[in-house]
Motif scaffolding. Structure first.
Motif, PDB file in Angstrom:
ATOM      1  N   VAL A 113      73.659  54.604  31.085  1.00 42.02           N
ATOM      2  CA  VAL A 113      74.290  55.592  31.937  1.00 42.02           C
ATOM      3  C   VAL A 113      74.248  56.948  31.226  1.00 42.02           C
ATOM      4  N   GLY A 114      73.942  58.004  31.970  1.00 45.16           N
ATOM      5  CA  GLY A 114      73.830  59.346  31.401  1.00 45.16           C
ATOM      6  C   GLY A 114      72.432  59.705  30.939  1.00 45.16           C
ATOM      7  N   SER A 115      71.519  58.734  30.932  1.00 44.09           N
ATOM      8  CA  SER A 115      70.130  59.010  30.532  1.00 44.09           C
ATOM      9  C   SER A 115      69.430  59.857  31.584  1.00 44.09           C
ATOM     10  N   ARG A 116      68.426  60.582  31.124  1.00 45.82           N
ATOM     11  CA  ARG A 116      67.572  61.334  32.044  1.00 45.82           C
ATOM     12  C   ARG A 116      66.207  60.659  32.090  1.00 45.82           C
ATOM     13  N   LEU A 117      65.683  60.514  33.308  1.00 44.00           N
ATOM     14  CA  LEU A 117      64.382  59.875  33.534  1.00 44.00           C
ATOM     15  C   LEU A 117      63.421  60.847  34.189  1.00 44.00           C
ATOM     16  N   ARG A 118      62.125  60.644  33.914  1.00 43.06           N
ATOM     17  CA  ARG A 118      61.076  61.312  34.678  1.00 43.06           C
ATOM     18  C   ARG A 118      59.853  60.412  34.673  1.00 43.06           C
ATOM     19  N   ALA A 119      58.968  60.630  35.643  1.00 42.18           N
ATOM     20  CA  ALA A 119      57.786  59.777  35.779  1.00 42.18           C
ATOM     21  C   ALA A 119      56.515  60.554  35.518  1.00 42.18           C
ATOM     22  N   ARG A 120      55.592  59.877  34.866  1.00 43.32           N
ATOM     23  CA  ARG A 120      54.228  60.390  34.660  1.00 43.32           C
ATOM     24  C   ARG A 120      53.294  59.478  35.439  1.00 43.32           C
ATOM     25  N   THR A 121      52.363  60.075  36.165  1.00 38.86           N
ATOM     26  CA  THR A 121      51.476  59.308  37.042  1.00 38.86           C
ATOM     27  C   THR A 121      50.022  59.514  36.654  1.00 38.86           C
ATOM     28  N   VAL A 122      49.302  58.404  36.541  1.00 42.01           N
ATOM     29  CA  VAL A 122      47.870  58.395  36.239  1.00 42.01           C
ATOM     30  C   VAL A 122      47.179  57.592  37.340  1.00 42.01           C
ATOM     31  N   ILE A 123      46.030  58.062  37.791  1.00 39.95           N
ATOM     32  CA  ILE A 123      45.237  57.271  38.732  1.00 39.95           C
ATOM     33  C   ILE A 123      44.406  56.288  37.919  1.00 39.95           C
ATOM     34  N   ASP A 124      44.602  54.989  38.184  1.00 37.48           N
ATOM     35  CA  ASP A 124      43.864  53.948  37.462  1.00 37.48           C
ATOM     36  C   ASP A 124      42.610  53.491  38.200  1.00 37.48           C
ATOM     37  N   GLN A 125      42.687  53.436  39.523  1.00 33.77           N
ATOM     38  CA  GLN A 125      41.565  52.884  40.283  1.00 33.77           C
ATOM     39  C   GLN A 125      41.628  53.401  41.714  1.00 33.77           C
ATOM     40  N   VAL A 126      40.456  53.571  42.309  1.00 31.81           N
ATOM     41  CA  VAL A 126      40.329  54.001  43.695  1.00 31.81           C
ATOM     42  C   VAL A 126      39.264  53.129  44.346  1.00 31.81           C
ATOM     43  N   ASP A 127      39.608  52.509  45.484  1.00 33.28           N
ATOM     44  CA  ASP A 127      38.672  51.623  46.160  1.00 33.28           C
ATOM     45  C   ASP A 127      38.728  51.837  47.664  1.00 33.28           C
ATOM     46  N   GLU A 128      37.580  51.686  48.295  1.00 31.71           N
ATOM     47  CA  GLU A 128      37.560  51.656  49.747  1.00 31.71           C
ATOM     48  C   GLU A 128      38.037  50.278  50.187  1.00 31.71           C
ATOM     49  N   VAL A 129      38.919  50.261  51.184  1.00 30.91           N
ATOM     50  CA  VAL A 129      39.378  49.026  51.809  1.00 30.91           C
ATOM     51  C   VAL A 129      39.128  49.167  53.304  1.00 30.91           C
ATOM     52  N   LYS A 130      39.342  48.108  54.033  1.00 35.35           N
ATOM     53  CA  LYS A 130      39.073  48.146  55.471  1.00 35.35           C
ATOM     54  C   LYS A 130      39.791  49.332  56.122  1.00 35.35           C
ATOM     55  N   LYS A 131      39.018  50.269  56.626  1.00 36.42           N
ATOM     56  CA  LYS A 131      39.498  51.451  57.361  1.00 36.42           C
ATOM     57  C   LYS A 131      40.346  52.401  56.528  1.00 36.42           C
ATOM     58  N   GLY A 132      40.238  52.349  55.182  1.00 38.44           N
ATOM     59  CA  GLY A 132      41.044  53.248  54.370  1.00 38.44           C
ATOM     60  C   GLY A 132      40.658  53.254  52.906  1.00 38.44           C
ATOM     61  N   VAL A 133      41.568  53.781  52.092  1.00 32.37           N
ATOM     62  CA  VAL A 133      41.367  53.890  50.643  1.00 32.37           C
ATOM     63  C   VAL A 133      42.613  53.345  49.950  1.00 32.37           C
ATOM     64  N   GLN A 134      42.379  52.510  48.939  1.00 31.95           N
ATOM     65  CA  GLN A 134      43.476  52.002  48.121  1.00 31.95           C
ATOM     66  C   GLN A 134      43.438  52.699  46.771  1.00 31.95           C
ATOM     67  N   ILE A 135      44.601  53.172  46.341  1.00 35.04           N
ATOM     68  CA  ILE A 135      44.725  53.861  45.062  1.00 35.04           C
ATOM     69  C   ILE A 135      45.716  53.087  44.205  1.00 35.04           C
ATOM     70  N   CYS A 136      45.317  52.802  42.985  1.00 32.57           N
ATOM     71  CA  CYS A 136      46.215  52.165  42.024  1.00 32.57           C
ATOM     72  C   CYS A 136      46.682  53.241  41.047  1.00 32.57           C
ATOM     73  N   TYR A 137      47.974  53.487  41.051  1.00 36.42           N
ATOM     74  CA  TYR A 137      48.588  54.460  40.146  1.00 36.42           C
ATOM     75  C   TYR A 137      49.297  53.718  39.024  1.00 36.42           C
ATOM     76  N   ARG A 138      49.163  54.194  37.799  1.00 41.70           N
ATOM     77  CA  ARG A 138      49.986  53.703  36.687  1.00 41.70           C
ATOM     78  C   ARG A 138      51.100  54.716  36.503  1.00 41.70           C
ATOM     79  N   ILE A 139      52.311  54.270  36.718  1.00 41.28           N
ATOM     80  CA  ILE A 139      53.469  55.158  36.632  1.00 41.28           C
ATOM     81  C   ILE A 139      54.308  54.728  35.437  1.00 41.28           C
TER      82      ILE A 139
END
Length: 161
Positions: A113-139
């Protein structure tokens, strides 16, 4: 799979970003009120989260700690992925995005309790899927002043034209 122009455009936009940090979110302080509200909504009323006096005496952390799933539930805020400008900036040519799930989640360090958090995001993978795009983010959710993160997650989003 038949690639539409919008899908091809998004793939071309995202593929050069694979392996790169694309976002660092704002700091958010985790207070007892937020922990208590999460406990009430989820029914997870374990004392280590909601009883500050007992946690101070009996917990190895010396205070209450946030639920791991509370940290996980804050990813949209911490990544600012629901900000009004986020979608058009990050998914050109797409109409909507869905949360497809998580591949892996770990909680290496407790969030006192009282901690401060923040997120860092990296794109790990990008793939075409049926009718779209799937993105895997490492957060990676950092705790201010701590070497170990609060959470590391592989998050999957799917976007569609």
């Amino acid at each position: 799979m038949m690639t539409t122009a919008a899908i091809a455009e998004l793939l071309n936009y995202l593929q050069p970003q694979i392996g790169q940090e694309i976002h660092v979110g704002p700091w958010l302080e985790i207070d007892q009120q937020r922990i208590d509200k999460f406990a009430e909504v989820t029914g997870d009323l374990q004392w280590i989260h909601i009883d500050p006096e007992r946690a101070e005496k009996e917990s190895p952390y010396g205070s209450t700690i946030a639920h791991g799933y509370l940290t996980l539930s804050l990813l949209p805020f911490l990544t600012e992925s629901n900000h009004p400008d986020f979608f058009q900036k990050n998914y050109p040519g797409m109409k909507y995005r869905v949360n497809y799930g998580l591949n892996k989640v770990r909680f290496p360090s407790p969030v006192k309790v009282g901690s401060r958090l923040r997120a860092r995001t990296v794109i790990d993978q990008v793939d075409e899927v049926k009718k779209g795009v799937q993105i895997c983010y490492r957060i990676t959710v950092e705790i201010d002043g701590s070497e170990k993160p609060a959470c590391v997650a592989e998050f999957l989003a799917r976007v569609y034209p």
